[in-house]
Design a protein around this motif. Sequence first.
Motif, mmCIF file in Angstrom:
data_model
loop_
_atom_site.group_PDB
_atom_site.id
_atom_site.type_symbol
_atom_site.label_atom_id
_atom_site.label_comp_id
_atom_site.label_asym_id
_atom_site.label_seq_id
_atom_site.Cartn_x
_atom_site.Cartn_y
_atom_site.Cartn_z
ATOM 1 N N ARG A 1 59.805 49.358 22.338
ATOM 2 C CA ARG A 1 58.826 48.407 22.878
ATOM 3 C C ARG A 1 57.742 48.202 21.833
ATOM 4 N N ILE A 2 57.431 46.943 21.589
ATOM 5 C CA ILE A 2 56.458 46.581 20.551
ATOM 6 C C ILE A 2 55.164 46.131 21.210
ATOM 7 N N TYR A 3 54.045 46.588 20.668
ATOM 8 C CA TYR A 3 52.720 46.239 21.184
ATOM 9 C C TYR A 3 51.996 45.427 20.116
ATOM 10 N N GLY A 4 51.456 44.295 20.515
ATOM 11 C CA GLY A 4 50.875 43.377 19.551
ATOM 12 C C GLY A 4 51.809 42.205 19.360
ATOM 13 N N PRO A 5 51.526 41.338 18.408
ATOM 14 C CA PRO A 5 52.378 40.164 18.192
ATOM 15 C C PRO A 5 53.786 40.576 17.815
ATOM 16 N N LYS A 6 54.764 39.800 18.297
ATOM 17 C CA LYS A 6 56.146 40.040 17.880
ATOM 18 C C LYS A 6 56.428 39.159 16.667
ATOM 19 N N VAL A 7 57.527 38.418 16.676
ATOM 20 C CA VAL A 7 57.824 37.546 15.538
ATOM 21 C C VAL A 7 56.767 36.451 15.486
ATOM 22 N N ARG A 8 56.072 36.399 14.393
ATOM 23 C CA ARG A 8 54.968 35.443 14.264
ATOM 24 C C ARG A 8 54.655 35.241 12.789
ATOM 25 N N PHE A 9 54.498 33.995 12.387
ATOM 26 C CA PHE A 9 54.253 33.672 10.984
ATOM 27 C C PHE A 9 52.984 34.336 10.457
ATOM 28 N N ASP A 10 51.913 34.274 11.247
ATOM 29 C CA ASP A 10 50.615 34.731 10.752
ATOM 30 C C ASP A 10 50.188 36.067 11.359
ATOM 31 N N GLU B 1 37.929 43.335 24.705
ATOM 32 C CA GLU B 1 39.144 43.823 25.346
ATOM 33 C C GLU B 1 40.328 43.010 24.846
ATOM 34 N N PHE B 2 41.540 43.564 25.036
ATOM 35 C CA PHE B 2 42.740 42.961 24.453
ATOM 36 C C PHE B 2 43.828 42.849 25.519
ATOM 37 N N SER B 3 44.470 41.689 25.544
ATOM 38 C CA SER B 3 45.459 41.391 26.575
ATOM 39 C C SER B 3 46.779 42.105 26.294
ATOM 40 N N TRP B 4 47.305 42.747 27.302
ATOM 41 C CA TRP B 4 48.600 43.412 27.230
ATOM 42 C C TRP B 4 49.712 42.378 27.392
ATOM 43 N N PRO B 5 50.828 42.481 26.632
ATOM 44 C CA PRO B 5 51.140 43.491 25.610
ATOM 45 C C PRO B 5 50.937 42.993 24.187
ATOM 46 N N ARG B 6 50.483 41.733 24.021
ATOM 47 C CA ARG B 6 50.384 41.161 22.673
ATOM 48 C C ARG B 6 49.089 41.538 21.972
ATOM 49 N N MET B 7 48.182 42.194 22.688
ATOM 50 C CA MET B 7 46.921 42.691 22.129
ATOM 51 C C MET B 7 46.073 41.562 21.533
ATOM 52 N N ARG B 8 46.077 40.404 22.209
ATOM 53 C CA ARG B 8 45.188 39.308 21.803
ATOM 54 C C ARG B 8 43.790 39.574 22.356
#
Length: 600
Positions: A471-480, A230-237
């Motif tokens: 609205r963005i789902y998953g990581p936002k600004v992120r190097f990797d 399962e994946f955590s909302w909203p960053r989908m980790r």
Amino acid sequence: MQSPCMREVSQICLNGCCPTPFVTLPDPQNPKTPKPKSTSSACRSNFFDTTTTAFFPNTQFTNHESLPSLEESYTEFIEAYPQFLETNQADEVRAEEYNHLSLSKQICLDYTGIGLFSHSQLQNQNSAKSPFFYISYNSVDVKSQLLHGGKQSKLESAIKKKIMGFLNISRNDYSMVFVANRTAAFKLLAEAYPFQSSKNLLTVYDYESEAVEAMIDISAKRGARISSAEFSWPRMRIQSAKLKKLLIRKRTKKENTGLFVFPLQSRMSGARYSYLWMKMAQENGWRVLLDACALGPKDMNSLGLSLFQPDFLIWSFYKVFGENPSGFACLFVKKTTVSILEASRSTGIISLLPEKKVSPSAMDTSEDDLDNSSSFSGPISIQATQSRIHEGETSEQQNTEVEKTSQLVASEKLAESGNGRLEVQCRGLDHVDTLGLILISSRGRYLVNWLINALTKLQHPNTEKGIQLVRIYGPKVRFDRGPAVAFNVYDWKGEKVDPVLVQKLADRSNISLSYGFLHKIWFSDKYKEDERLLERRTIEGNGKEKVDRGIKVITASFAFLTDFVDTYRLWAFVAQFLDADFVEKERWRYTALNQKTVEV
């Protein structure tokens, strides 16, 4: 002697400025455990600060006409990311080998995987040096095919060698078969895997995939117990505690737990996952299938795969970027694992055969083999590639009867070398090899993070709560993060604009996007109210109906040929939804041109 691939990976790690696959898994009992500071973490932090502060500081755009110009935006982009200029070699490849993108002004953000050939090769396909190859669909036992290889043309052998070399996969460690597409590879493995003695199937996908659903359906019919991360909302980790619990099961020493199906990143949300999940699975008796179809063109060169060799690996190829998205897939099986598979005949396995006009000396197959073969599709119009559902199936979306009557160029240069071996040139692969892992990864990182930051700057005017357009789902600004972004557009009333409609309107602006369905979502107490955003859909499988809950989203995927102009034009297109009448205006404009009305 260290290989060029390993030297390149070492260079990245020593610079401390790249995503490493060996990040520690989060501790479910103590998620706030402090991490030791390092040069790498400082680099990531600096990248985040630059991205979030250098572009449009303290600014919200409420009118699409107020956006800075392309020239202004690019100047600001280069000032913040001067290293982007070091990736101009990709622009040179685009100009020389894919000039149709500029001529047609088409923006292709719906491709994942790797292209075999360049557009320039395709244009030269009528040359005497440009023979075609055919696809032959075979009904064979996959285990026998993996063990003994079967009869293959010199052309197929040459392409197989080319692909394994490109992916940095040792022929001493793995056997390989060509399959019709990604879905066929998943089905084939589900039919041959010994679920009677190794009963569990565990998948890690934050989106609905035709290939994965087909594997689940077949495996369940064969007695497998199905479970999913399962994946955590909203960053989908990944929900680490649950996945760890699913992986660590009680078993006897000789028992194999099951099949763990794992992608290193989501091809929809851009979320990346640690290699260490593969290690944990292997330590607990799981066989590992690595779905590499969403990886970047040179990500197979990363050090992780040499340490955590999966039992199975799937990769897909399309033919030409921006021209023809159909292709085929490859299934790799570790030679020490082949013996556990069960006998299973499948029509998903294919052979690559030269066109008849190729001289007999370049073939090992009989004339009968050629007469019984069918061929893959040649060029199709750009318009035909635009309205595809992004379920991760780049190639299978185009497997129609039309494909069985046309041809595919194998190379601009196909000739026998002095030692009698066939040499095949796949310029799409060659360009990726030339550019390398560092350049391709850096280019995608700058572009996708700029876009994410720019999208968050769009806000509806005259709203009390300051409603964000996107609205963005998953990581936002992120190097990797990965080079894909999942998002939705919302109107001034806070209601979601149908992703299918957004995709259709983007098509009319020569922007090709995808859409898909994010699912397996877990909500913390902080985001419980957002659970109302989920949609319910019914899925038929294994003779039963099941309800899946998730959210339909738009996805943009960045290839190594994507440039800043493409990225800016997507941002400018999305910004048009700030006009409350934009959709209605487009509908009437379309009708006035005697076109079919877009349903809203």
